[in-house]
Design a protein around this motif. Structure first.
Motif, mmCIF file in Angstrom:
data_model
loop_
_atom_site.group_PDB
_atom_site.id
_atom_site.type_symbol
_atom_site.label_atom_id
_atom_site.label_comp_id
_atom_site.label_asym_id
_atom_site.label_seq_id
_atom_site.Cartn_x
_atom_site.Cartn_y
_atom_site.Cartn_z
ATOM 1 N N LEU A 1 -1.192 -3.032 -4.558
ATOM 2 C CA LEU A 1 -2.743 -2.562 -4.366
ATOM 3 C C LEU A 1 -2.943 -1.721 -5.622
ATOM 4 O O LEU A 1 -1.899 -0.673 -5.946
ATOM 5 N N THR B 1 -2.160 2.018 -4.985
ATOM 6 C CA THR B 1 -0.832 2.114 -5.006
ATOM 7 C C THR B 1 -0.239 2.525 -6.525
ATOM 8 O O THR B 1 0.594 3.392 -6.796
ATOM 9 N N CYS C 1 0.886 -1.112 0.013
ATOM 10 C CA CYS C 1 0.062 -0.017 -0.111
ATOM 11 C C CYS C 1 0.943 1.275 -0.034
ATOM 12 O O CYS C 1 2.204 1.289 0.366
#
Length: 115
Positions: free
Chosen positions: A70, A73, A42
């Motif tokens: 993610l 991100t 993240c």
């Protein structure tokens, strides 16, 4: 900084051995890199990376490719003009070394060494 070798759970960078996840900056290695969620990357996990204003971030997603970046991100990195390359760690190591050998300076590698 060049990566001398990588195998499951171990990496050697400029002759020094590490046995926990690392972030490789141009002039130092951050040892024992931990993420909020072990197999998810993240934005909070790479705040310091972003402060260094890299052009490229290479993410080693583990020997078996278990860690995932993610979507938020990835989106944030791209919105900042940062190239993101996420690969199983063995391939990420090779990619990092190739870029460094070409003289690239603004490359940071975030490497998960196990699964």
């Amino acid at each position: 900084m060049l990566i001398d070798s990588y195998r499951f759970g171990e990496i050697v960078i400029d002759g020094k051995r590490y046995t926990a996840d690392v972030i490789i900056y141009s002039h130092h290695v951050q040892e024992n890199w931990w993420r909020r969620e072990g197999h998810e990357l993240c934005l909070d996990d790479i705040r310091e990376v972003l402060e260094n204003k890299p052009e490229t971030v290479i993410v080693g997603t583990g020997a078996a490719n278990c860690m995932r970046v993610l979507p938020e991100t990835e989106k944030h990195l791209r919105s900042q003009g940062i190239k993101l390359t996420a690969l199983p760690t063995e391939k990420a190591v090779k990619t990092y070394n190739q870029l460094i050998a070409k003289g690239e300076k603004k490359v940071i590698a975030c490497l998960h060494l196990t699964c």
